[in-house]
Structures are given as C-alpha cells and as structure tokens.
Write a protein that holds these residues in place. Structure first.
Motif, PDB file in Angstrom:
ATOM      1  N   ILE A 177     -25.000   3.734   3.918  1.00  0.00           N
ATOM      2  CA  ILE A 177     -26.182   3.486   4.756  1.00  0.00           C
ATOM      3  C   ILE A 177     -27.167   4.645   4.664  1.00  0.00           C
ATOM      4  N   GLU A 178     -26.651   5.862   4.596  1.00  0.00           N
ATOM      5  CA  GLU A 178     -27.535   7.020   4.431  1.00  0.00           C
ATOM      6  C   GLU A 178     -28.309   6.916   3.117  1.00  0.00           C
ATOM      7  N   HIS A 179     -27.609   6.501   2.060  1.00  0.00           N
ATOM      8  CA  HIS A 179     -28.259   6.331   0.752  1.00  0.00           C
ATOM      9  C   HIS A 179     -29.320   5.241   0.804  1.00  0.00           C
ATOM     10  N   LEU A 180     -28.993   4.102   1.419  1.00  0.00           N
ATOM     11  CA  LEU A 180     -29.949   2.997   1.503  1.00  0.00           C
ATOM     12  C   LEU A 180     -31.168   3.383   2.340  1.00  0.00           C
ATOM     13  N   SER A 181     -30.948   4.177   3.373  1.00  0.00           N
ATOM     14  CA  SER A 181     -32.055   4.558   4.253  1.00  0.00           C
ATOM     15  C   SER A 181     -32.994   5.558   3.587  1.00  0.00           C
ATOM     16  N   ALA A 182     -32.519   6.216   2.531  1.00  0.00           N
ATOM     17  CA  ALA A 182     -33.385   7.139   1.795  1.00  0.00           C
ATOM     18  C   ALA A 182     -34.343   6.374   0.888  1.00  0.00           C
ATOM     19  N   GLU A 183     -33.977   5.123   0.555  1.00  0.00           N
ATOM     20  CA  GLU A 183     -34.798   4.308  -0.337  1.00  0.00           C
ATOM     21  C   GLU A 183     -35.830   3.481   0.418  1.00  0.00           C
ATOM     22  N   LYS A 184     -35.460   3.051   1.619  1.00  0.00           N
ATOM     23  CA  LYS A 184     -36.301   2.131   2.381  1.00  0.00           C
ATOM     24  C   LYS A 184     -35.937   2.245   3.849  1.00  0.00           C
ATOM     25  N   ALA A 185     -36.913   1.999   4.717  1.00  0.00           N
ATOM     26  CA  ALA A 185     -36.616   2.015   6.151  1.00  0.00           C
ATOM     27  C   ALA A 185     -35.561   0.952   6.456  1.00  0.00           C
ATOM     28  N   VAL A 186     -34.604   1.305   7.296  1.00  0.00           N
ATOM     29  CA  VAL A 186     -33.523   0.378   7.602  1.00  0.00           C
ATOM     30  C   VAL A 186     -33.406   0.143   9.110  1.00  0.00           C
ATOM     31  N   GLN A 187     -32.861  -1.002   9.423  1.00  0.00           N
ATOM     32  CA  GLN A 187     -32.482  -1.325  10.799  1.00  0.00           C
ATOM     33  C   GLN A 187     -31.022  -1.748  10.729  1.00  0.00           C
ATOM     34  N   VAL A 188     -30.167  -1.075  11.452  1.00  0.00           N
ATOM     35  CA  VAL A 188     -28.724  -1.315  11.333  1.00  0.00           C
ATOM     36  C   VAL A 188     -28.183  -1.989  12.586  1.00  0.00           C
ATOM     37  N   GLU A 189     -27.525  -3.129  12.367  1.00  0.00           N
ATOM     38  CA  GLU A 189     -26.782  -3.779  13.443  1.00  0.00           C
ATOM     39  C   GLU A 189     -25.305  -3.531  13.173  1.00  0.00           C
ATOM     40  N   LYS A 190     -24.577  -3.119  14.209  1.00  0.00           N
ATOM     41  CA  LYS A 190     -23.176  -2.736  14.018  1.00  0.00           C
ATOM     42  C   LYS A 190     -22.230  -3.780  14.599  1.00  0.00           C
ATOM     43  N   ARG A 191     -21.179  -4.051  13.826  1.00  0.00           N
ATOM     44  CA  ARG A 191     -20.112  -4.933  14.296  1.00  0.00           C
ATOM     45  C   ARG A 191     -18.792  -4.265  13.914  1.00  0.00           C
ATOM     46  N   ASP A 192     -18.073  -3.778  14.906  1.00  0.00           N
ATOM     47  CA  ASP A 192     -16.775  -3.140  14.670  1.00  0.00           C
ATOM     48  C   ASP A 192     -15.688  -4.144  15.027  1.00  0.00           C
ATOM     49  N   VAL A 193     -15.168  -4.825  14.026  1.00  0.00           N
ATOM     50  CA  VAL A 193     -14.176  -5.864  14.303  1.00  0.00           C
ATOM     51  C   VAL A 193     -12.807  -5.288  14.631  1.00  0.00           C
ATOM     52  N   SER A 194     -12.623  -3.976  14.393  1.00  0.00           N
ATOM     53  CA  SER A 194     -11.323  -3.376  14.721  1.00  0.00           C
ATOM     54  C   SER A 194     -11.043  -3.433  16.212  1.00  0.00           C
ATOM     55  N   LYS A 195     -12.088  -3.611  17.004  1.00  0.00           N
ATOM     56  CA  LYS A 195     -11.920  -3.715  18.453  1.00  0.00           C
ATOM     57  C   LYS A 195     -11.358  -5.065  18.862  1.00  0.00           C
ATOM     58  N   GLY A 196     -11.263  -5.977  17.907  1.00  0.00           N
ATOM     59  CA  GLY A 196     -10.618  -7.259  18.165  1.00  0.00           C
ATOM     60  C   GLY A 196     -11.582  -8.433  18.182  1.00  0.00           C
ATOM     61  N   LEU A 197     -11.149  -9.525  17.580  1.00  0.00           N
ATOM     62  CA  LEU A 197     -11.847 -10.796  17.626  1.00  0.00           C
ATOM     63  C   LEU A 197     -10.812 -11.864  17.935  1.00  0.00           C
ATOM     64  N   PRO A 198     -11.219 -12.936  18.598  1.00  0.00           N
ATOM     65  CA  PRO A 198     -10.246 -14.000  18.883  1.00  0.00           C
ATOM     66  C   PRO A 198      -9.868 -14.744  17.610  1.00  0.00           C
ATOM     67  N   PHE A 199      -8.641 -15.193  17.557  1.00  0.00           N
ATOM     68  CA  PHE A 199      -8.237 -16.077  16.463  1.00  0.00           C
ATOM     69  C   PHE A 199      -8.680 -17.493  16.805  1.00  0.00           C
ATOM     70  N   ILE A 200      -9.034 -18.266  15.782  1.00  0.00           N
ATOM     71  CA  ILE A 200      -9.397 -19.651  16.050  1.00  0.00           C
ATOM     72  C   ILE A 200      -8.154 -20.412  16.534  1.00  0.00           C
ATOM     73  N   ASN A 201      -8.391 -21.390  17.393  1.00  0.00           N
ATOM     74  CA  ASN A 201      -7.292 -22.204  17.933  1.00  0.00           C
ATOM     75  C   ASN A 201      -7.740 -23.660  17.988  1.00  0.00           C
ATOM     76  N   GLU A 202      -6.940 -24.503  18.599  1.00  0.00           N
ATOM     77  CA  GLU A 202      -7.243 -25.934  18.612  1.00  0.00           C
ATOM     78  C   GLU A 202      -8.563 -26.231  19.312  1.00  0.00           C
ATOM     79  N   ASP A 203      -8.838 -25.538  20.409  1.00  0.00           N
ATOM     80  CA  ASP A 203     -10.107 -25.746  21.115  1.00  0.00           C
ATOM     81  C   ASP A 203     -11.293 -25.381  20.222  1.00  0.00           C
ATOM     82  N   TRP A 204     -11.155 -24.270  19.502  1.00  0.00           N
ATOM     83  CA  TRP A 204     -12.237 -23.827  18.623  1.00  0.00           C
ATOM     84  C   TRP A 204     -12.477 -24.844  17.508  1.00  0.00           C
TER      85      TRP A 204
END
Length: 196
Positions: free
Chosen positions: A29-56
């Motif tokens: 990201i540091e490299h990409l930001s040196a080439e062009k202005a960036v806007q970063v949205e963060k998603r840390d999935v290590s914090k957990g996501l639900p598994f799909i189930n029958e309802d889903w």
C-alpha cells in the motif's frame, strides 16, 4: 478526487504483531500510494466472520424482492462485503498459509462473497465473473510450504476464486518456506513490491 486508487485491504493473519503478510501488505500500500493518491478501506477478517448456514443459503436463493426482513438481515454482512469489493479498484490481500491452505476466516469471506447473480452469473457457456476491471495483489507468507509446489493449495485457490468473480489481474508477492532463510525471503518479497 480524480485519479484516486480505491484500495480494499483484507488482512487474514491471526497474528497482528510480527505478521509477515501484514507487513507485506503495509509495504504494498505504501508503494501504491507513492504512485497515485489512494483511499484505503480495511477489512480484517481475522476478527471473525460468520459461516454460511441454512438460513443464509435460503435467504441468498430467495429473489431480493421476495426476501423477508429477517432474510435481508441475514444477508446484510454479505452485502457489505460485496459492496467493499464493488467500490474498490484494487484489492490488497494478506494471506498466510495455514496447514497447506488459506485461513478459515478467508474461506468464510469467500463463501460470503461468492454469490450467483451478485459477484458471478451462470451463462450458456459457463460462469462469468461480475467484478471485472479490478486488480488484486496478494501478499502470501508461508513457513514451510514452497509456493507453486505440489503441496501449495493457496496460490491456485486464490487465483481461481478471484478469477471466478471476474478479477483476473492478480499479482502475488511471496515470502514462502520461511522456515529457512526467512530474512532473505522477506527482503526478496519486499524488493519485488517495487516491480508492481
């Protein structure tokens, strides 16, 4: 802002400090930001996501106009994850190798965003991805699994699943088999970032 590179950063490592994949993502990201202005949205999935189930599954296969409020609520997080991809120009994903595969939380993310009619569609000639025109850069780290070897089930899976939803411009930055010469392999991966 014109010419803005919208980046979706996805971290999957269970380690927050001393994580090689997170460090590589930082550098990308540091490299990409040196080439062009960036806007970063963060998603840390290590914090957990639900598994799909029958309802889903039931909610997902119900036409949007027929979904109940409960079904819409069931799909709300999945919708958010899909929108994060839609809004991004570039996905930067950090993935460590766990037991020869991707972390379970990354697989949960894949299950939540792999939706027929939303991120891909079926046609007479086979499935077609709907997330075209995006780029993905994958920071891959492994302790004992050589990338591209017969026991590497991460790189082909990640390339395939991204291609399945239409993202075919995929670059891997790899620090693999770090059980030996870890510092040299991390340094080589960092150097390769300058080539993207």
């Amino acid at each position: 802002m014109e010419n803005l590179n919208k980046i979706l950063r996805i971290d999957t490592s269970a380690r927050v400090s001393d994580s090689v994949s997170r460090g590589l993502v930082d550098a990308i990201i540091e490299h990409l930001s040196a080439e062009k202005a960036v806007q970063v949205e963060k998603r840390d999935v290590s914090k957990g996501l639900p598994f799909i189930n029958e309802d889903w599954v039931g909610a997902n296969f119900t036409p949007p106009e027929m979904r109940t409020d409960a079904q819409a609520s069931t799909l709300a997080q999945s919708d958010q994850l899909v929108n994060e991809i839609k809004n991004a120009d570039t996905l930067v994903i950090g993935i460590p190798t766990y037991n020869f595969g991707v972390p379970a939380t990354f697989k949960a993310w894949v299950d939540l965003i792999g939706r027929a009619g939303v991120t891909f569609k079926y046609t007479e000639t086979g499935p077609v991805g709907l997330m075209e025109g995006k780029r993905a850069i994958i920071a891959l780290a492994s302790g004992g699994t050589p990338s591209g070897s017969e026991i590497d089930f991460v790189t082909p899976y990640v390339r395939h699943i991204l291609g399945f939803i239409g993202i075919t411009d995929v670059t891997f930055i790899i620090a693999d088999a770090m059980g030996q010469q870890a510092e040299e392999k991390i340094a080589a991966a960092m150097a390769s970032i300058k080539q993207i």
